[in-house]
Design an enzyme around this catalytic site. Structure first.
Site, mmCIF file in Angstrom:
data_model
loop_
_atom_site.group_PDB
_atom_site.id
_atom_site.type_symbol
_atom_site.label_atom_id
_atom_site.label_comp_id
_atom_site.label_asym_id
_atom_site.label_seq_id
_atom_site.Cartn_x
_atom_site.Cartn_y
_atom_site.Cartn_z
ATOM 1 C CE LYS A 9 -3.659 -2.336 2.659
ATOM 2 N NZ LYS A 9 -4.698 -2.452 3.816
ATOM 3 C CE1 TYR A 49 -9.062 -2.997 0.743
ATOM 4 C CE2 TYR A 49 -8.583 -1.282 -0.337
ATOM 5 C CZ TYR A 49 -7.960 -2.203 0.374
ATOM 6 O OH TYR A 49 -6.834 -2.529 0.769
ATOM 7 C CG PHE A 57 -13.016 0.952 7.375
ATOM 8 C CD1 PHE A 57 -12.651 0.517 6.299
ATOM 9 C CD2 PHE A 57 -13.704 0.414 8.377
ATOM 10 C CE1 PHE A 57 -12.738 -0.977 6.189
ATOM 11 C CE2 PHE A 57 -13.790 -0.963 8.336
ATOM 12 C CZ PHE A 57 -13.298 -1.460 7.328
ATOM 13 N NE ARG A 85 -5.600 -13.181 4.950
ATOM 14 C CZ ARG A 85 -6.364 -12.230 5.330
ATOM 15 N NH1 ARG A 85 -6.060 -11.062 4.346
ATOM 16 N NH2 ARG A 85 -7.146 -11.919 6.110
ATOM 17 C CB THR A 91 -6.686 -6.906 9.873
ATOM 18 O OG1 THR A 91 -6.975 -7.935 8.898
ATOM 19 C CG2 THR A 91 -7.202 -5.565 9.199
ATOM 20 N NE ARG A 102 -1.623 -5.976 7.426
ATOM 21 C CZ ARG A 102 -2.652 -6.684 6.788
ATOM 22 N NH1 ARG A 102 -3.126 -7.494 7.461
ATOM 23 N NH2 ARG A 102 -3.333 -6.390 5.809
ATOM 24 C CG ASN A 112 -3.343 -2.673 7.000
ATOM 25 O OD1 ASN A 112 -2.950 -2.563 5.850
ATOM 26 N ND2 ASN A 112 -4.280 -3.774 7.325
ATOM 27 C CG HIS A 115 -5.201 -6.556 -0.029
ATOM 28 N ND1 HIS A 115 -6.367 -6.553 0.735
ATOM 29 C CD2 HIS A 115 -5.234 -7.270 -1.234
ATOM 30 C CE1 HIS A 115 -7.029 -7.382 -0.025
ATOM 31 N NE2 HIS A 115 -6.609 -7.946 -0.992
ATOM 32 C CD GLU A 126 -8.298 -9.522 -3.369
ATOM 33 O OE1 GLU A 126 -9.148 -9.379 -2.533
ATOM 34 O OE2 GLU A 126 -7.206 -9.964 -3.094
HETATM 35 P P1 CMP Z 1 -6.784 -5.092 3.895
HETATM 36 O O1 CMP Z 1 -6.179 -6.473 4.260
HETATM 37 O O2 CMP Z 1 -6.327 -4.234 2.911
HETATM 38 O O3 CMP Z 1 -8.395 -5.330 3.787
HETATM 39 C C1 CMP Z 1 -9.284 -4.096 4.017
HETATM 40 C C2 CMP Z 1 -8.779 -2.912 4.947
HETATM 41 O O4 CMP Z 1 -9.494 -2.136 5.545
HETATM 42 C C3 CMP Z 1 -7.744 -3.525 5.749
HETATM 43 O O5 CMP Z 1 -6.651 -4.167 5.283
HETATM 44 C C4 CMP Z 1 -7.345 -2.237 6.664
HETATM 45 O O6 CMP Z 1 -6.527 -1.595 5.798
HETATM 46 C C5 CMP Z 1 -8.657 -1.329 6.234
HETATM 47 N N1 CMP Z 1 -9.461 -1.384 7.634
HETATM 48 C C6 CMP Z 1 -9.886 -2.273 8.231
HETATM 49 N N2 CMP Z 1 -10.469 -1.901 9.254
HETATM 50 C C7 CMP Z 1 -10.360 -0.576 9.375
HETATM 51 C C8 CMP Z 1 -10.577 0.622 10.477
HETATM 52 N N3 CMP Z 1 -11.333 0.511 11.490
HETATM 53 N N4 CMP Z 1 -10.126 1.772 9.907
HETATM 54 C C9 CMP Z 1 -9.413 2.105 9.036
HETATM 55 N N5 CMP Z 1 -9.175 1.167 7.979
HETATM 56 C C10 CMP Z 1 -9.576 -0.128 8.402
#
Ligand code: CMP
Length: 143
Positions: A9, A49, A57, A85, A91, A102, A112, A115, A126
């Site tokens: 990211k 997404y 969010f 993963r 996450t 992470r 984070n 992805h 994807e």
């Molecule tokens: P990712 O694995 O890319 O998949 C969904 C993304 O949503 C996740 O990583 C986070 O970056 C984002 N995400 C999930 N929960 C939150 C949150 N509470 N606030 C902001 N971003 C979020």
């Protein structure tokens, strides 16, 4: 052979973590079959997404993913979806184990770093969303 979609990211790119992250998958023994350094359109971010469209969010997530370049990748190997993963970690970076990307490199859920597809169906969708067939290279690493 199984394939997964991974994306470094904008925070991972801006912090200079590209080689650190790619190195973890390379040294693990997975095979890189697709790689693009790219800006992400809002349309692509919203499609990627889509499952989070109703979450509070969502708008911030799309703003963030389109805020700077990302590294989109396809990796191949036995069990690569679940293994990636594990290498990525939970996450929420504060809940991610040390030794994971992470866990080692992140703090906040909205930043984070990377992805990774969470299941075979999402990996397939994807990969098709981010890459054309001609952008993927099938090759056999030397044994
Ligand atoms: P990712 O694995 O890319 O998949 C969904 C993304 O949503 C996740 O990583 C986070 O970056 C984002 N995400 C999930 N929960 C939150 C949150 N509470 N606030 C902001 N971003 C979020």
């Amino acid at each position: 052979m199984e394939r997964t979609f991974l994306m470094i990211k904008p925070d991972g790119v801006q912090r200079g973590l590209i080689s650190n992250i790619i190195g973890r998958f390379e040294t693990k023994g997975f095979t890189l079959v697709g790689l693009k350094f790219m800006a992400v359109s809002r349309e692509l971010a919203e499609k990627h997404y889509d499952v989070h469209r109703e979450r509070p969010f969502f708008a911030g997530l799309v703003d963030f993913i389109t805020s700077g370049p990302v590294v989109a990748m396809v990796w191949e190997g036995e069990g690569v979806i679940a293994s990636a993963r594990k290498i990525i970690g939970a996450t929420k970076p504060l809940e991610a184990e040390p030794g994971t990307i992470r866990g080692d490199l992140g703090v906040t859920v909205g930043r984070n770093i990377i992805h990774g597809s969470d299941a075979p169906e999402t990996a397939q969708a994807e990969i098709a969303l981010w890459f054309t067939d001609s952008e993927l290279v099938s090759w056999e690493p030397a044994a």
